[in-house]
Design a protein around this motif. Structure first.
Motif, short mmCIF file in Angstrom:
data_model
loop_
_atom_site.label_atom_id
_atom_site.label_comp_id
_atom_site.label_asym_id
_atom_site.label_seq_id
_atom_site.Cartn_x
_atom_site.Cartn_y
_atom_site.Cartn_z
N SER A 12 5.67 -9.86 7.21
CA SER A 12 4.96 -9.79 5.94
C SER A 12 3.67 -9.02 6.14
O SER A 12 2.85 -9.42 6.97
N THR A 16 -0.29 -8.08 1.80
CA THR A 16 0.57 -8.83 0.90
C THR A 16 0.28 -10.33 0.99
O THR A 16 0.19 -11.02 -0.02
N VAL A 19 -3.10 -11.04 -0.66
CA VAL A 19 -2.99 -11.02 -2.13
C VAL A 19 -2.30 -12.29 -2.62
O VAL A 19 -2.71 -12.89 -3.62
N THR A 20 -1.27 -12.74 -1.90
CA THR A 20 -0.58 -13.97 -2.29
C THR A 20 -1.54 -15.15 -2.28
O THR A 20 -1.60 -15.94 -3.23
N SER A 52 5.90 -13.74 -8.58
CA SER A 52 7.14 -13.56 -7.85
C SER A 52 8.30 -13.28 -8.79
O SER A 52 9.14 -12.42 -8.53
N ARG A 57 4.49 -6.29 -6.57
CA ARG A 57 4.50 -5.63 -5.25
C ARG A 57 3.08 -5.23 -4.87
O ARG A 57 2.31 -4.79 -5.70
N VAL A 58 2.80 -5.41 -3.59
CA VAL A 58 1.51 -5.01 -3.02
C VAL A 58 1.84 -4.17 -1.80
O VAL A 58 2.55 -4.62 -0.91
N ALA A 61 5.44 -4.11 -0.85
CA ALA A 61 6.14 -5.34 -0.49
C ALA A 61 5.94 -6.39 -1.58
O ALA A 61 4.88 -6.44 -2.22
N ILE A 62 6.95 -7.21 -1.79
CA ILE A 62 6.85 -8.31 -2.75
C ILE A 62 5.90 -9.35 -2.16
O ILE A 62 5.90 -9.59 -0.95
N ILE A 63 5.08 -9.98 -3.01
CA ILE A 63 4.13 -10.97 -2.51
C ILE A 63 4.86 -12.04 -1.72
O ILE A 63 5.95 -12.47 -2.10
N THR A 64 4.27 -12.44 -0.62
CA THR A 64 4.95 -13.37 0.27
C THR A 64 3.98 -13.98 1.27
O THR A 64 2.86 -13.51 1.43
#
Length: 141
Positions: A12, A16, A19-20, A52, A57-58, A61-64
């Motif tokens: 990850s 990302t 930000v999550t 989600s 996306r950040v 990549a998808i937030i995670t």
């Protein structure tokens, strides 16, 4: 240093993850300002779930958050929720005997019904169906 960061973030990107957590903190602050119940649980849950669901996306990549961080953070969440249990709430518990008695019946009945559904319609093997049927156990399974 790069190899160490790769292990810590387990696939990850650090931005990302940041930000999550930022979204979660903002959700918690908003829920606190709105005087929601368990604000530091519901606020982040709602904001991060919403982001989600819309596949925010950040940096591509998808937030995670890395899955293995979850095992370290579950106890933190448990302590945060448990800290909301006050002496006053415990003293009131003696008035809840009907509800608590109902739970003694409801929880095993729910577990049995969910087990049968997972076995019959979900096609799960016995151990997986058993653990998934435990109230709150689907995520753990």
């Amino acid at each position: 240093m790069h190899a160490r960061l790769t292990r810590i973030f387990a696939g990850s990107p650090p931005l990302t993850v940041a930000v999550t957590f930022g979204l979660g903190a903002a959700g918690g602050a908003a829920a606190l300002a709105l005087r929601m119940p368990v604000p530091m649980l519901l606020g982040p849950l709602l904001v991060v779930a919403f982001a989600s669901a819309f596949r925010l996306r950040v940096a591509g990549a998808i937030i995670t958050v890395p899955q293995r961080w979850r095992f370290a953070l579950i106890p933190v969440i448990g302590v945060a929720i448990g800290s909301g249990v006050t002496a006053q709430a415990l003293s009131e518990a003696r008035h809840w005997w009907v509800t608590l008695l109902g739970l003694v019946v409801f929880i095993p009945a729910t577990h049995a019904l969910a087990y049968m559904i997972y076995r019959r319609f979900g096609g799960l093997d016995k151990p997986t169906a058993y653990h998934a049927a435990i109230p709150g156990g689907l995520i753990e399974s």
